[in-house]
Design an enzyme around this catalytic site. Sequence first.
Site, short mmCIF file in Angstrom:
data_model
loop_
_atom_site.label_atom_id
_atom_site.label_comp_id
_atom_site.label_asym_id
_atom_site.label_seq_id
_atom_site.Cartn_x
_atom_site.Cartn_y
_atom_site.Cartn_z
N ASP A 1 3.36 -42.91 -38.55
CA ASP A 1 3.32 -43.74 -39.75
C ASP A 1 2.07 -43.42 -40.57
O ASP A 1 0.95 -43.72 -40.16
CB ASP A 1 3.32 -45.22 -39.35
N HIS B 1 7.38 -44.91 -39.94
CA HIS B 1 7.50 -46.22 -40.58
C HIS B 1 8.97 -46.59 -40.76
O HIS B 1 9.80 -45.75 -41.06
CB HIS B 1 6.80 -46.17 -41.94
#
Length: 410
Positions: A171, A202
Amino acid sequence: MGKMIEIQATDSSATFSGYLALPASGKGPGVVIGQEIFGVNANMRAVADFYAEEGYVALVPDLFWRLQPGVDLGYTEADFAVAIDLFQRLDVDKAITDIDASFKALRALPEVEGPGLGYVGFCMGGKLAWLTATRTDVACAVGYYGMGIEHLLHESENLKGRLVLHFAENDGYCDADARARISEHLAGHDQAEIYVYQGVDHAFARAGSPHYDKPASLMAHERSIAALKREIGPHFNLSALWEEHIRHEFDTRDVPATMATMVAEPYVNHIPTMTGGVGAKQLSRFYQHHFVHGNPPDMKLIPISRTIGALQIVDEFIMCFTHSTEIDWMLPNVAPTGKYVEIPMLGVIKFRGDKLYHEHIYWDQASVLVQIGLLNPEGLPVAGVETARKLLDEQLPSNTLMQRWKHSEQ
């Protein structure tokens, strides 16, 4: 499944909307679901429905109402641009005020049970999980891939309830350095749980996302529910629920009663043979024509161990039967041989709320084939009934298939 309701703001006479989903029982502990940057859209409503199926009264408040009420975006490039603009203009302090107002709205509902409330947030809502945990009296806050928490660590001294944070290894919005700072700051805090999911990005828990990762999503959800149940419930006797399901499968042999113990769209997977069914229609068909009424009359289960988790059971047992009927699910297309079989089995049984969601059933198919005479074990690393016998008596010889075992004796 749910409906839109109005929530009274606590800092003015205004109201704002929220999506409310109720469990099948009509009551349960209350949980606020923190939205992503795309508003209270179809995905967030589905998440609320999902938590309702787990037994919670779930409320998704519109946290953009002060900027633009009723935001309901998709995931196009244009939608993303609008979402980012709203996120950047969001007054985070006011958002926490609105989350607290949502808690107050939940407490006022007759459907909400228990004094403790929970919070589960995603993306933007994941960041707000941290502030909800430090600024409200929430009993348990869960955050998925929150951004910017590393800049708010000074508020940890106000953390009282349980906090669970899920992060994605890849992420870019919360990189390894940010995660390290958060982890180091919370090290030794017995109410904080931090998990990093390897190889995912993410939004790994958003179904339909290009980054959606089912194994990571399942693991994170199980940890989230375990934390919520520990702090606010609901508490179900999973063992009794499983026993009731088994009773209808093998004793009463009642397919409608069996299906009534399960969620609206369950599934069963017998791993070695890939038999079972996905969804109520196919699973009911499977139970009716290929399982419940087709098992040999002397089939029985000998329990060995049972492990009960927050939302699943793992059962270890021995299944015994005479192959007097064609057993579609275990030995499809094999005519009855009249052979007696004892086979170790393992079942992973997952629940949603007080209903069974799935069964994953494992066994050694080679051992079954040896016992009914379809597989000659000579020269092969397989065994027959001995596998069941040794499970019951660990003192029986080990390593009998290893020719080199005798050479390692000193």
